[in-house]
Design a protein around this motif. Structure first.
Motif, PDB file in Angstrom:
ATOM      1  N   UNK A   1      -3.383   5.747  -1.979  1.00 35.56           N
ATOM      2  CA  UNK A   1      -3.216   6.249  -3.371  1.00 35.56           C
ATOM      3  C   UNK A   1      -2.712   5.057  -4.316  1.00 35.56           C
ATOM      4  N   UNK A   2      -2.342   3.807  -3.958  1.00 29.09           N
ATOM      5  CA  UNK A   2      -1.986   2.742  -4.630  1.00 29.09           C
ATOM      6  C   UNK A   2      -1.957   1.315  -3.673  1.00 29.09           C
ATOM      7  N   UNK A   3      -2.418   0.251  -4.231  1.00 23.84           N
ATOM      8  CA  UNK A   3      -2.724  -1.098  -3.498  1.00 23.84           C
ATOM      9  C   UNK A   3      -2.493  -2.137  -4.420  1.00 23.84           C
ATOM     10  N   UNK A   4      -1.367  -2.742  -4.251  1.00 20.22           N
ATOM     11  CA  UNK A   4      -0.842  -3.677  -5.172  1.00 20.22           C
ATOM     12  C   UNK A   4      -0.825  -5.206  -4.711  1.00 20.22           C
ATOM     13  N   UNK A   5      -1.455  -6.259  -5.321  1.00 19.58           N
ATOM     14  CA  UNK A   5      -1.418  -7.486  -4.624  1.00 19.58           C
ATOM     15  C   UNK A   5       0.006  -8.097  -4.698  1.00 19.58           C
ATOM     16  N   UNK A   6       0.263  -8.890  -3.554  1.00 19.34           N
ATOM     17  CA  UNK A   6       1.723  -9.568  -3.659  1.00 19.34           C
ATOM     18  C   UNK A   6       1.306 -11.119  -3.426  1.00 19.34           C
ATOM     19  N   UNK A   7       1.674 -12.154  -4.119  1.00 21.87           N
ATOM     20  CA  UNK A   7       1.459 -13.373  -4.146  1.00 21.87           C
ATOM     21  C   UNK A   7       2.416 -14.376  -3.853  1.00 21.87           C
TER      22      UNK A   7
ATOM     23  N   UNK B   1       0.816  -1.134   0.117  1.00 20.84           N
ATOM     24  CA  UNK B   1      -0.179   0.073   0.030  1.00 20.84           C
ATOM     25  C   UNK B   1       1.034   1.217  -0.098  1.00 20.84           C
ATOM     26  N   UNK B   2       0.317   2.296  -0.873  1.00 19.89           N
ATOM     27  CA  UNK B   2       0.988   3.536  -0.939  1.00 19.89           C
ATOM     28  C   UNK B   2       0.163   4.515  -0.447  1.00 19.89           C
ATOM     29  N   UNK B   3       0.593   5.372   0.532  1.00 19.74           N
ATOM     30  CA  UNK B   3      -0.465   6.099   1.482  1.00 19.74           C
ATOM     31  C   UNK B   3       0.096   7.478   1.323  1.00 19.74           C
ATOM     32  N   UNK B   4      -0.366   8.652   0.951  1.00 25.99           N
ATOM     33  CA  UNK B   4      -0.140   9.884   1.081  1.00 25.99           C
ATOM     34  C   UNK B   4      -1.192  10.802   1.837  1.00 25.99           C
TER      35      UNK B   4
END
Length: 229
Positions: A179-185, A171-174
């Motif tokens: 502002x961004x949430x990328x899945x990781x597997x 998660x990228x938070x400003x």
């Protein structure tokens, strides 16, 4: 005892007994010491034993009494100090509390690379400006200063251990806004993964990157600040 009086008992023998005794034998004598002098000697010996013992026992009792008095006086002093503390005015106690509180509420220096959470299965979590062969080139230390024509390519790198098959997100938070949430597997017991953003002059503010699981539990978190020249 040379001048001591002696009691001498002489034994008179019959003529036949005297004729049977040797000529050179002297008359038998039984010597008995004066009873009073013997009793006096015994009393003196007992006095030599009893008197030192009496003085020694009195000395020990005096020491014990002194220690007892000293202990009791110390206890009385402590009790009086406690009473004085209880009798202090409430305003004085409040004044002392007010003097202590400012020292506790002073702001500590801010570590801008502060990681609030780092799970034991996350072996690494850092910010970098490039990834080569799945490894960060170097670790960047915030804050990041940006000019109007000087953007930065920022990578959030994490290494996971023994989390194969689990679901995670970067998660990228400003300024408190996602502002961004990328899945990781993760597909292995040791899994290195990174996500990135290009930050420009308009992205100045307080940032935070997080590694969370599907339930929202934070496994790693880094806070940083982007400032403008």
């Amino acid at each position: 005892m040379a001048n001591a009086k002696k009691i001498v008992i002489k034994i008179n023998r019959s003529g036949s007994e005297q004729s049977n005794m040797p000529r050179n034998s002297a008359s038998s004598e039984i010597v008995i010491w004066n009873v009073r002098r013997i009793v006096l000697a015994v009393i003196i010996a007992i006095a030599f034993i009893v008197i030192p013992y009496f003085y020694l026992s009195n000395g020990l009792e005096d020491k014990v009494d002194k220690k007892t008095e000293q202990t009791s006086s110390e206890v009385m002093v402590k009790e009086s100090s406690l009473i004085e503390t209880k009798d202090q005015p409430i305003s004085e106690k409040n004044h002392r509390i007010k003097e202590v509180i400012p020292e506790l509420t002073k702001e500590a220096p801010i570590d801008r690379r502060f990681k609030t959470i780092n799970h034991y299965k996350i072996t690494r979590g850092l910010l970098t400006n490039a990834i080569v062969n799945k490894e960060p080139v170097k670790e960047l230390i915030p804050p990041f200063s940006l000019g109007e024509k000087k953007p930065i390519h920022l990578y959030y790198f994490t290494e996971l251990k023994d989390l194969k098959g689990e679901s995670f997100f970067h998660q990228w938070i400003k300024d408190g806004v996602l502002v961004g949430k990328i899945p990781i597997n993760p597909k292995g017991n040791r899994w290195r993964v990174s996500t990135n953003r290009v930050l420009t002059y308009t992205d100045a503010g307080h940032w935070m990157v997080q590694l969370i699981d599907k339930n929202g539990l934070i496994y790693n978190e880094i806070k940083f600040e982007v400032i403008t020249d």
